[in-house]
Design an enzyme around this catalytic site. Structure first.
Site, PDB file in Angstrom:
ATOM      1  N   SER A 181      94.942 -11.752  62.760  1.00 19.05           N
ATOM      2  CA  SER A 181      94.593 -10.767  61.746  1.00 19.05           C
ATOM      3  C   SER A 181      93.996 -11.464  60.508  1.00 19.05           C
ATOM      4  O   SER A 181      93.059 -12.252  60.627  1.00 19.05           O
ATOM      5  CB  SER A 181      95.827  -9.924  61.412  1.00 19.05           C
ATOM      6  OG  SER A 181      95.490  -8.758  60.727  1.00 19.05           O
ATOM      7  N   ASP A 221      93.941  -2.417  70.487  1.00 20.48           N
ATOM      8  CA  ASP A 221      94.247  -2.639  69.067  1.00 20.48           C
ATOM      9  C   ASP A 221      93.923  -1.382  68.268  1.00 20.48           C
ATOM     10  O   ASP A 221      92.767  -0.957  68.198  1.00 20.48           O
ATOM     11  CB  ASP A 221      93.407  -3.820  68.554  1.00 20.48           C
ATOM     12  CG  ASP A 221      93.853  -4.315  67.195  1.00 20.48           C
ATOM     13  OD1 ASP A 221      94.450  -3.525  66.447  1.00 20.48           O
ATOM     14  OD2 ASP A 221      93.593  -5.479  66.879  1.00 20.48           O
ATOM     15  N   HIS A 264      97.605  -4.791  68.526  1.00 17.51           N
ATOM     16  CA  HIS A 264      97.266  -5.730  67.450  1.00 17.51           C
ATOM     17  C   HIS A 264      98.239  -6.905  67.393  1.00 17.51           C
ATOM     18  O   HIS A 264      97.857  -8.024  67.064  1.00 17.51           O
ATOM     19  CB  HIS A 264      97.253  -4.994  66.105  1.00 17.51           C
ATOM     20  CG  HIS A 264      96.679  -5.802  64.974  1.00 17.51           C
ATOM     21  ND1 HIS A 264      95.369  -6.218  64.954  1.00 17.51           N
ATOM     22  CD2 HIS A 264      97.243  -6.273  63.833  1.00 17.51           C
ATOM     23  CE1 HIS A 264      95.138  -6.910  63.850  1.00 17.51           C
ATOM     24  NE2 HIS A 264      96.271  -6.956  63.151  1.00 17.51           N
TER      25      HIS A 264
END
Length: 219
Positions: free
Chosen positions: A84, A169, A197
């Site tokens: 991320s 995701d 995710h």
């Protein structure tokens, strides 16, 4: 969270609001495969003692990673894995220490390209996290995010990169993930079907297999 062996050295970098704890399923798998693993807390994250209002810049936020890479042995080439927003910290460390990084892996991460501002991809309105374990910041107004000369072809651009695309995701669409891959020619892509995710939690075995394959190829 560290361990040592004669294998490769993975440094795992969490995303916004998370900490080293999020890799708890993956760490023992990589160690069981014979590798050294460092899962670290960025500043004011996880068990790090600082508060976010005490972290004045993105560089300070990334300091635990920068220090870990700087302190690696001269003959030790690292496998950096950023999840991320952690992708931006990996990019910064790669620019600063390109000769210490065997490969930079971006796990459904924000991956900038050489010659643009570090924070360029943040401006595409990504939802980077859904589990707000601690207060986080994206540092979008930090000068380092706006510096067009920061990420160079000779340093950041020279390091091998792999983007791990996750197919389920809800925070970052597959289209967005592949768009970032396309921004950096030469970047390879791996896929994990069924992963969300937080692939290190939802598909740890599949992620481990992908990382071992990447490390064996580039490390």
């Amino acid at each position: 969270m560290e361990g040592s062996s004669s294998g490769k050295h993975f440094i795992l970098v969490h995303g916004i609001c998370h900490g080293a704890w999020c890799w708890y399923k993956l760490v023992p798998m990589l160690r069981a495969a014979g590798h050294r693993v460092t899962a670290l807390d960025l500043a004011a994250s996880g068990a790090h003692p600082a508060r976010m209002d005490e972290v004045s810049s993105f560089e300070d936020y990334s300091r635990p990673l920068l220090d870990a890479v700087a302190g690696a042995g001269e003959v030790e080439r690292l496998v950096l894995v950023g999840h991320s927003l952690g992708g931006l910290s990996v990019a910064l460390a790669t620019e600063r220490f390109p000769r210490k990084v065997a490969v930079a892996v971006f796990l459904t991460a924000v991956m900038p390209c050489a010659g643009t501002r570090l924070g360029f991809t943040l401006e595409e309105d990504l939802a980077l996290a859904t589990m707000l374990m601690r207060v986080g910041r994206q540092f979008v107004d930090d000068p380092i995010m706006q510096d067009k000369t920061l990420l160079t072809e000779v340093n950041y651009g020279s390091v091998k990169k792999v983007f791990v695309v996750v197919k389920a995701d809800a925070c970052m669409s597959e289209e967005m993930q592949r768009w970032m891959v396309d921004l950096s020619p030469g970047t390879k892509a791996e896929e994990i079907a069924g992963a969300d995710h937080m692939a290190m939690c939802s598909r740890p075995k599949e992620l481990c297999d992908v990382l071992l394959r990447i490390a064996n190829k580039y490390g």
